[in-house]
Design a protein around this motif. Sequence first.
Motif, PDB file in Angstrom:
ATOM      1  N   GLU A 119     -11.675  -1.545   7.779  1.00 29.52           N
ATOM      2  CA  GLU A 119     -12.649  -1.804   8.842  1.00 29.52           C
ATOM      3  C   GLU A 119     -11.969  -1.754  10.202  1.00 29.52           C
ATOM      4  O   GLU A 119     -10.798  -2.107  10.340  1.00 29.52           O
ATOM      5  N   GLY A 120     -12.720  -1.329  11.217  1.00 28.46           N
ATOM      6  CA  GLY A 120     -12.216  -1.349  12.580  1.00 28.46           C
ATOM      7  C   GLY A 120     -11.394  -0.123  12.914  1.00 28.46           C
ATOM      8  O   GLY A 120     -11.339   0.833  12.145  1.00 28.46           O
ATOM      9  N   ARG A 121     -10.781  -0.149  14.121  1.00 24.17           N
ATOM     10  CA  ARG A 121     -10.041   1.023  14.572  1.00 24.17           C
ATOM     11  C   ARG A 121      -8.606   0.707  14.960  1.00 24.17           C
ATOM     12  O   ARG A 121      -7.789   1.622  15.075  1.00 24.17           O
ATOM     13  N   GLU A 122      -8.287  -0.539  15.195  1.00 28.23           N
ATOM     14  CA  GLU A 122      -6.933  -0.850  15.677  1.00 28.23           C
ATOM     15  C   GLU A 122      -6.154  -1.635  14.625  1.00 28.23           C
ATOM     16  O   GLU A 122      -6.732  -2.357  13.820  1.00 28.23           O
ATOM     17  N   GLY A 123      -4.837  -1.481  14.678  1.00 31.54           N
ATOM     18  CA  GLY A 123      -3.950  -2.244  13.802  1.00 31.54           C
ATOM     19  C   GLY A 123      -4.200  -2.013  12.328  1.00 31.54           C
ATOM     20  O   GLY A 123      -4.100  -2.930  11.519  1.00 31.54           O
ATOM     21  N   LEU A 124      -4.550  -0.773  11.969  1.00 28.16           N
ATOM     22  CA  LEU A 124      -4.863  -0.473  10.577  1.00 28.16           C
ATOM     23  C   LEU A 124      -3.585  -0.300   9.771  1.00 28.16           C
ATOM     24  O   LEU A 124      -2.608   0.254  10.258  1.00 28.16           O
ATOM     25  N   GLY A 125      -3.634  -0.754   8.537  1.00 28.51           N
ATOM     26  CA  GLY A 125      -2.457  -0.570   7.700  1.00 28.51           C
ATOM     27  C   GLY A 125      -2.751  -0.791   6.241  1.00 28.51           C
ATOM     28  O   GLY A 125      -3.632  -1.561   5.874  1.00 28.51           O
ATOM     29  N   VAL A 126      -2.051  -0.069   5.398  1.00 26.79           N
ATOM     30  CA  VAL A 126      -2.096  -0.288   3.950  1.00 26.79           C
ATOM     31  C   VAL A 126      -0.663  -0.237   3.448  1.00 26.79           C
ATOM     32  O   VAL A 126       0.209   0.343   4.098  1.00 26.79           O
ATOM     33  N   PRO A 127      -0.412  -0.834   2.273  1.00 26.69           N
ATOM     34  CA  PRO A 127       0.941  -0.726   1.712  1.00 26.69           C
ATOM     35  C   PRO A 127       1.248   0.720   1.336  1.00 26.69           C
ATOM     36  O   PRO A 127       0.350   1.457   0.922  1.00 26.69           O
ATOM     37  N   SER A 128       2.503   1.103   1.501  1.00 27.01           N
ATOM     38  CA  SER A 128       2.908   2.461   1.139  1.00 27.01           C
ATOM     39  C   SER A 128       3.025   2.589  -0.378  1.00 27.01           C
ATOM     40  O   SER A 128       3.481   1.669  -1.044  1.00 27.01           O
ATOM     41  N   VAL A 129       2.615   3.729  -0.909  1.00 25.95           N
ATOM     42  CA  VAL A 129       2.772   3.946  -2.351  1.00 25.95           C
ATOM     43  C   VAL A 129       4.023   4.776  -2.661  1.00 25.95           C
ATOM     44  O   VAL A 129       4.204   5.211  -3.789  1.00 25.95           O
ATOM     45  N   THR A 130       4.894   4.958  -1.658  1.00 26.77           N
ATOM     46  CA  THR A 130       6.120   5.721  -1.926  1.00 26.77           C
ATOM     47  C   THR A 130       6.989   5.131  -3.041  1.00 26.77           C
ATOM     48  O   THR A 130       7.656   5.891  -3.723  1.00 26.77           O
ATOM     49  N   PRO A 131       7.008   3.793  -3.260  1.00 27.22           N
ATOM     50  CA  PRO A 131       7.802   3.311  -4.404  1.00 27.22           C
ATOM     51  C   PRO A 131       7.281   3.832  -5.744  1.00 27.22           C
ATOM     52  O   PRO A 131       8.046   3.922  -6.705  1.00 27.22           O
ATOM     53  N   LEU A 132       5.997   4.177  -5.804  1.00 27.57           N
ATOM     54  CA  LEU A 132       5.439   4.679  -7.055  1.00 27.57           C
ATOM     55  C   LEU A 132       5.503   6.195  -7.127  1.00 27.57           C
ATOM     56  O   LEU A 132       5.898   6.768  -8.131  1.00 27.57           O
ATOM     57  N   TRP A 133       5.048   6.833  -6.049  1.00 24.56           N
ATOM     58  CA  TRP A 133       5.018   8.297  -6.028  1.00 24.56           C
ATOM     59  C   TRP A 133       5.789   8.769  -4.799  1.00 24.56           C
ATOM     60  O   TRP A 133       5.352   8.557  -3.670  1.00 24.56           O
ATOM     61  N   LYS A 134       6.879   9.463  -5.039  1.00 21.96           N
ATOM     62  CA  LYS A 134       7.659   9.979  -3.924  1.00 21.96           C
ATOM     63  C   LYS A 134       6.858  11.017  -3.142  1.00 21.96           C
ATOM     64  O   LYS A 134       7.075  11.230  -1.950  1.00 21.96           O
ATOM     65  N   GLY A 135       5.915  11.655  -3.815  1.00 25.14           N
ATOM     66  CA  GLY A 135       5.079  12.661  -3.162  1.00 25.14           C
ATOM     67  C   GLY A 135       4.286  12.121  -1.987  1.00 25.14           C
ATOM     68  O   GLY A 135       3.749  12.878  -1.190  1.00 25.14           O
ATOM     69  N   ALA A 136       4.200  10.769  -1.873  1.00 26.35           N
ATOM     70  CA  ALA A 136       3.457  10.183  -0.751  1.00 26.35           C
ATOM     71  C   ALA A 136       4.268  10.215   0.541  1.00 26.35           C
ATOM     72  O   ALA A 136       3.715  10.033   1.622  1.00 26.35           O
ATOM     73  N   ASP A 137       5.569  10.449   0.430  1.00 30.14           N
ATOM     74  CA  ASP A 137       6.472  10.336   1.575  1.00 30.14           C
ATOM     75  C   ASP A 137       5.967  11.126   2.791  1.00 30.14           C
ATOM     76  O   ASP A 137       5.576  10.534   3.817  1.00 30.14           O
ATOM     77  N   LEU A 138       5.927  12.430   2.684  1.00 31.57           N
ATOM     78  CA  LEU A 138       5.529  13.246   3.836  1.00 31.57           C
ATOM     79  C   LEU A 138       4.044  13.088   4.141  1.00 31.57           C
ATOM     80  O   LEU A 138       3.621  13.129   5.295  1.00 31.57           O
ATOM     81  N   GLN A 139       3.231  12.892   3.090  1.00 29.55           N
ATOM     82  CA  GLN A 139       1.781  12.820   3.309  1.00 29.55           C
ATOM     83  C   GLN A 139       1.399  11.545   4.051  1.00 29.55           C
ATOM     84  O   GLN A 139       0.502  11.545   4.885  1.00 29.55           O
TER      85      GLN A 139
END
Lengths: 176, 368
Positions: A119-139
């Motif tokens: 929700e909203g437009r500022e201060g958005l964030g989610v946990p990174s899934v790079t520990p599970l899938w390295k393919g998330a790194d660049l994406q």
Amino acid sequence: MSSPARGPALRPDEAPREDCPGEPGPEEGALTRHLSGAEVAAEVQSALPGVGVKGEGGTLWVEARDLLPVARYLKDEASLAMDCLANFTAVDYLDHFEVVYHLLSLQHNHSLVLKVRLEGREGLGVPSVTPLWKGADLQEREVYDLLGIAFSGHPNLKRILTWEGFPGHALRKDFV
Amino acid sequence: MALRTEPIVLNIGPQHPSTHGVFRMRVTFDGEVIVGLDPVFGYLHRGFDKLAESRTYTQFIPLTDRLDYLASMSNNFAYCLAVERLAGIEVPERAEYIRVIMAEAMRISSHLMAVGFFLNDCGASVYTPLIYMYREREKLLDLFDMVSGQRLTYNYMRIGGVSHDLPPEFLPALRKFVQEMPAFIDEYDQLLAENEVLLARTKGVGILPRELAINASASGPVLRASGVEWDLRKKDPYSIYARFAFDIPTAETGDSYDRYWVRMQEMRQSVRILEQALAQLPEGPVRAEVPHLVRPPRGEVYSRIEAPKGELGFYIVSDGSVAPYRLHVRGPSFINLTALREMCLGWKLADAIAILGSLDIVMGEVDR
């Protein structure tokens, strides 16, 4: 630190195969199966009681705070085995953002769409899934750069397609 | 007494003949050995995703040509397929065959360039293999020229089919190519498969293990060279691929040589598909009745094809208007770069060049 040993060695199967027994004939071949969000949601809820998940069509909605445990379950549970993050992106809907994970199991040849609503437009964030899938790194870096969503726990969260100091996030709907 | 050393950081690119476009690698060396590598790109970023939001669905087709510009018709194909899935458009039979013919010819053309430049990067002998590859690619470019009037950015496919039917001179020329090509691939094998320079430079170099390849979302020949039998033409058949008999070539070690080898075998398989498509090609219309302004219903689609470089996906969100609300391109070249660092660690500078060459990236698709 030394380089691994190397030396010329020919493959035994160097010669091209002319005829190929056992290949599927015409009109065969199964499609990738799209899992039902509701079924997976029920399974996740029984395995991880209390997590915020909801199934809708081919999509599994998950609360940002529960993303990592749910994603880990999808990857590690043998019947799901989502071993590959095929595609990752996010969409700006003005009043909210959707973070979209296209998960794929090469082992079972099935796929699932995982989504997080922010929700909203500022201060958005989610946990990174790079520990599970390295393919998330660049994406994830691309989504951070172009849509301004931060991924906590990403090893190298820097802009990737635009330069450091670029004003704003180019793919947001209010960027003109 | 131990020698006191310190790491050296070296910039390779963005203007460098072996980085395949404006691509930069920030490499840290301990002596001659690579201990860190950071790919830097974005120099060719044109904002495709954003541009799509202010164009109609049809107007975006010529832009897709500029993604992987060594396989522009494959990009046309992937995009049109995504829009057709979103809007529920049926493509006429003949158009499906023409699309498959173009996509497979494109794959051969793209792999020829991939292998040619790769050997160049290995220093197999300056430019000679590349010139051999250009010889056959030229014939393919002539074929593409016949149908579209262009040699690089074809803009040939349309939503619901292709822009024109094949000209009369096309099929005889393609038949001739299909007949001749296996002998030319044999010739390449003769020149290269046991080439001392190629073997010494690529066997065991830049290994991408199977688990890492899957975990890092690698796709296309890069994934198959690591021993994963995964090809969307077989595993999730789109268009009419289920009608053709062909194999998925895979290798085991995932070194640079295997990536080269898989591409060579894939060219043979593409020739097989072309043979079958030519034999089955039906008569009929080449384009469905589609309105000038396509308005797909509200919704979203993620549609992917097996492009020469891997899984090329289009994620499109429609709000029911004439332009996509959001469009995202999943470029295989971009995502195949994820594991570049791991593949290069422990090797030397010249090996990093060869490893990058074996990934076969096109910056138009990386930067979008």
